[in-house]
Write an enzyme that holds these catalytic residues in place. Structure first.
Site, PDB file in Angstrom:
ATOM      1  N   ARG A 132      -2.469  -3.508  15.473  1.00 38.64           N
ATOM      2  CA  ARG A 132      -2.997  -2.436  16.318  1.00 38.64           C
ATOM      3  C   ARG A 132      -4.346  -1.964  15.789  1.00 38.64           C
ATOM      4  O   ARG A 132      -4.504  -1.749  14.591  1.00 38.64           O
ATOM      5  CB  ARG A 132      -2.007  -1.261  16.347  1.00 38.64           C
ATOM      6  CG  ARG A 132      -0.663  -1.727  16.869  1.00 38.64           C
ATOM      7  CD  ARG A 132       0.302  -0.596  17.123  1.00 38.64           C
ATOM      8  NE  ARG A 132       1.552  -1.160  17.629  1.00 38.64           N
ATOM      9  CZ  ARG A 132       2.640  -0.447  17.890  1.00 38.64           C
ATOM     10  NH1 ARG A 132       2.623   0.866  17.699  1.00 38.64           N
ATOM     11  NH2 ARG A 132       3.730  -1.035  18.352  1.00 38.64           N
ATOM     12  N   ARG A 149       0.183   4.282   8.874  1.00 41.75           N
ATOM     13  CA  ARG A 149      -0.528   3.785  10.048  1.00 41.75           C
ATOM     14  C   ARG A 149      -1.457   2.652   9.635  1.00 41.75           C
ATOM     15  O   ARG A 149      -2.547   2.882   9.107  1.00 41.75           O
ATOM     16  CB  ARG A 149      -1.311   4.935  10.689  1.00 41.75           C
ATOM     17  CG  ARG A 149      -1.881   4.647  12.075  1.00 41.75           C
ATOM     18  CD  ARG A 149      -2.527   5.882  12.663  1.00 41.75           C
ATOM     19  NE  ARG A 149      -1.598   6.983  12.842  1.00 41.75           N
ATOM     20  CZ  ARG A 149      -0.808   7.125  13.907  1.00 41.75           C
ATOM     21  NH1 ARG A 149      -0.869   6.266  14.901  1.00 41.75           N
ATOM     22  NH2 ARG A 149       0.037   8.138  13.978  1.00 41.75           N
ATOM     23  N   GLU A 161       8.277   9.379  12.945  1.00 49.29           N
ATOM     24  CA  GLU A 161       8.743   8.318  13.840  1.00 49.29           C
ATOM     25  C   GLU A 161       8.926   6.996  13.103  1.00 49.29           C
ATOM     26  O   GLU A 161       8.043   6.541  12.373  1.00 49.29           O
ATOM     27  CB  GLU A 161       7.721   8.126  14.973  1.00 49.29           C
ATOM     28  CG  GLU A 161       8.103   6.990  15.914  1.00 49.29           C
ATOM     29  CD  GLU A 161       6.989   6.661  16.921  1.00 49.29           C
ATOM     30  OE1 GLU A 161       6.137   7.535  17.173  1.00 49.29           O
ATOM     31  OE2 GLU A 161       6.987   5.533  17.435  1.00 49.29           O
ATOM     32  N   SER A 180      11.111   3.701  18.374  1.00 50.95           N
ATOM     33  CA  SER A 180      10.889   4.279  19.690  1.00 50.95           C
ATOM     34  C   SER A 180      11.638   3.394  20.676  1.00 50.95           C
ATOM     35  O   SER A 180      11.398   2.194  20.738  1.00 50.95           O
ATOM     36  CB  SER A 180       9.391   4.270  19.980  1.00 50.95           C
ATOM     37  OG  SER A 180       9.101   5.049  21.113  1.00 50.95           O
ATOM     38  N   ARG A 185       7.536   1.312   7.836  1.00 51.39           N
ATOM     39  CA  ARG A 185       7.910   2.727   7.721  1.00 51.39           C
ATOM     40  C   ARG A 185       9.298   2.893   7.099  1.00 51.39           C
ATOM     41  O   ARG A 185       9.558   3.870   6.398  1.00 51.39           O
ATOM     42  CB  ARG A 185       7.836   3.415   9.085  1.00 51.39           C
ATOM     43  CG  ARG A 185       6.389   3.603   9.530  1.00 51.39           C
ATOM     44  CD  ARG A 185       6.238   4.492  10.731  1.00 51.39           C
ATOM     45  NE  ARG A 185       4.827   4.624  11.093  1.00 51.39           N
ATOM     46  CZ  ARG A 185       4.377   5.311  12.143  1.00 51.39           C
ATOM     47  NH1 ARG A 185       5.246   5.939  12.939  1.00 51.39           N
ATOM     48  NH2 ARG A 185       3.086   5.390  12.391  1.00 51.39           N
TER      49      ARG A 185
END
Length: 423
Positions: free
Chosen positions: A262, A277, A349, A352, A391
RNA sequence: GGAGAGAUGGCUGAGUGGUCGAAAGCGCUCCCCUGCUAAGGGAGUAAGGGCUAAUACCCCUUCGAGGGUUCGAAUCCCUCUCUCUCCGCCA
């Protein structure tokens, strides 16, 4: 994509639903275009009909040896007129399609109203945040002091938002991935898949990342470019592209471990430190292809499958139902799993899970044959992280840290690490 | 990278300018016949879109994809993609 028929017939209802997301749909502009489309399309198809029947008559006349010159003269102007109409129609259809591809999915009625993540609604909690009898450190401090996380070395090679993991930590990530895949395939009924990490644009249009979110993606410079997948959802869901499943083939459950890429454009300044991130991270993805009337139930199950991972790892988490302003573009309802991070003293998070309804399948023409009518109908697609490995690793480091700076290995991962108990 | 062959409906496979959305066979569905089974007879059987209250008619589009020629293209021309075979190279 929203059903174009619904959009046409219930435009204001659609606009109202989209406004819950904070999305402003210009109803008047759309309806004006749509009106022009209708007359132009009807007109063009009539012209084509005329041309087709004329041509057939010419064929017949010729076969019977008649003089076709007058017939040819009669259709002389038709071609130009048709060409003109077709060009105009084509332009109009592209314009409409661009609008339709840019509309987010309709929200489920039970999605809570709200503007942003602060309005998300907690559904349930699992586990108790650990209390340390020493000052809890964050994963950066833990990783760097053990020499297992190398941020500077990674940035020399690739710049910011990359990391190098060493030794026991690298191995633990691999163990984590193995554990997750094994759990989903042997206990949750998923089939493991190995998929391409480079995909073409139409796959991304299918799942909804394109055309709207191109800036979030990495793209190669080939003449027909490849994009690096931002999630395995893209290749896995696109397995259903242009397929008509028999009713008894569904539901289909796929899982895959892939790296995810990403660009994180627009997130400058957010989570710049550490491994939260990254431009590249590992994830085990869950995708389900189901009949339309079972997707709500499937979302609950899929979320449960992701939760199982956190429970087995004994990581405290909570489940939140994303509010209308926070649900992603292609989803009609989303649950986020947020894991407790002692270093930040908050939930973050880690997964999801979304029900996309027929939004993606309409873009991909993913269908099943209705056993009663015999007619093809759009399926529903769901996806969820099961879970993000990077994560999860952070969560393990912070939740399993010990006073001496080392990290205990969660019990379920030990078999995957040759019995190692500490790194 | 070099040489060649190919891409048509769920499948096999015909079809080199007109009445072809497409023969035939297989498969599938329904009906008939046959006291089970096997065999036989008949009918039906693509997808997308438009119009519409309609999953009814009617119309448009689609024979790998995109362009072109033509009144008319599965069929002729151009470009591309993919598949297969052989050679080379490579993990």
């Amino acid at each position: 994509m929203i059903d174009p028929k619904l959009l046409r017939q219930s435009t204001t209802d659609v606009a109202k639903n989209l406004s819950r997301r904070g999305f402003d749909f210009d109803v008047d502009a759309y309806l004006a275009l749509e009106e022009r489309r209708k007359s132009l399309q009807v007109n063009t198809e009539n012209l084509r009909n005329e041309r087709n029947s004329s041509s057939k008559n010419i064929g017949k006349a010729k076969a019977q040896g008649e003089d076709i010159a007058p017939l040819l003269a009669a259709v002389k102007d038709l071609g130009d007129k048709l060409e003109e109409n077709e060009a105009a129609l084509q332009a109009l259809l592209s314009e409409l399609q661009a609008i339709e591809l840019g509309l987010p999915n309709l929200l489920d009625d039970d999605v809570p109203d709200g503007r942003d993540e602060d309005d998300n609604v907690e559904v349930r909690r699992w586990g108790e945040p650990v209390k340390f009898d020493f000052e809890a450190k964050d994963h950066i401090e833990i990783g760097e002091s053990l020499g297992l996380l190398k941020f500077e070395a990674a940035s020399k090679i690739s710049g910011s938002r990359f990391v190098i993991m060493r030794a026991g930590l690298a191995r633990m990530q691999r163990a984590l991935i193995q554990f997750m895949l094994d759990t989903h395939t042997s206990e949750h009924g998923y089939e493991e898949a190995y998929v391409p990490y480079l995909v073409q644009s139409q796959a991304l249009v299918g799942t909804g990342q394109l055309p709207k979110f191109e800036e979030d993606l990495f793209k190669t410079t080939n003449e027909t470019p490849f994009y690096l997948i931002p999630t395995a959802e893209v290749p896995l869901t696109n397995l259903a592209r242009d397929v008509i499943y028999e009713a008894d083939q569904l539901p289909l459950r796929y899982t895959a471990h892939t790296p995810c890429f990403r660009s994180e454009a627009g997130s400058y300044g957010q989570d710049t430190r550490g491994m939260i991130r990254q431009h590249q991270f590992e994830k085990v993805e869950l995708v389900q292809l189901v009949a339309a009337d079972t997707s709500a139930q499937a979302l609950e199950e899929l979320t449960g499958h992701a939760e199982t991972i956190l429970q087995r790892l004994e990581l405290p988490y909570r489940v939140v139902s994303l509010c209308s302003g926070d649900v992603g573009f292609g989803a009609r309802k989303t649950y986020d799993l947020e894991v407790w991070l002692p270093g930040q003293e908050r939930y973050r998070e880690i997964s999801s899970c979304s029900n996309c309804g027929d939004f993606q399948s309409r873009r991909m023409q993913a269908r099943r044959r209705n056993p009663d009518s015999g007619k093809p109908e759009l399926i529903h697609t769901l996806n969820g992280s099961g879970v993000a490995a990077g994560r999860a690793l952070i969560a393990i480091m912070e939740n399993y840290q010990q006073a001496d700076g080392t990290i205990r290995v969660p019990a379920v991962l030990r078999p995957y690490m040759g019995g190692t108990e500490t790194v």
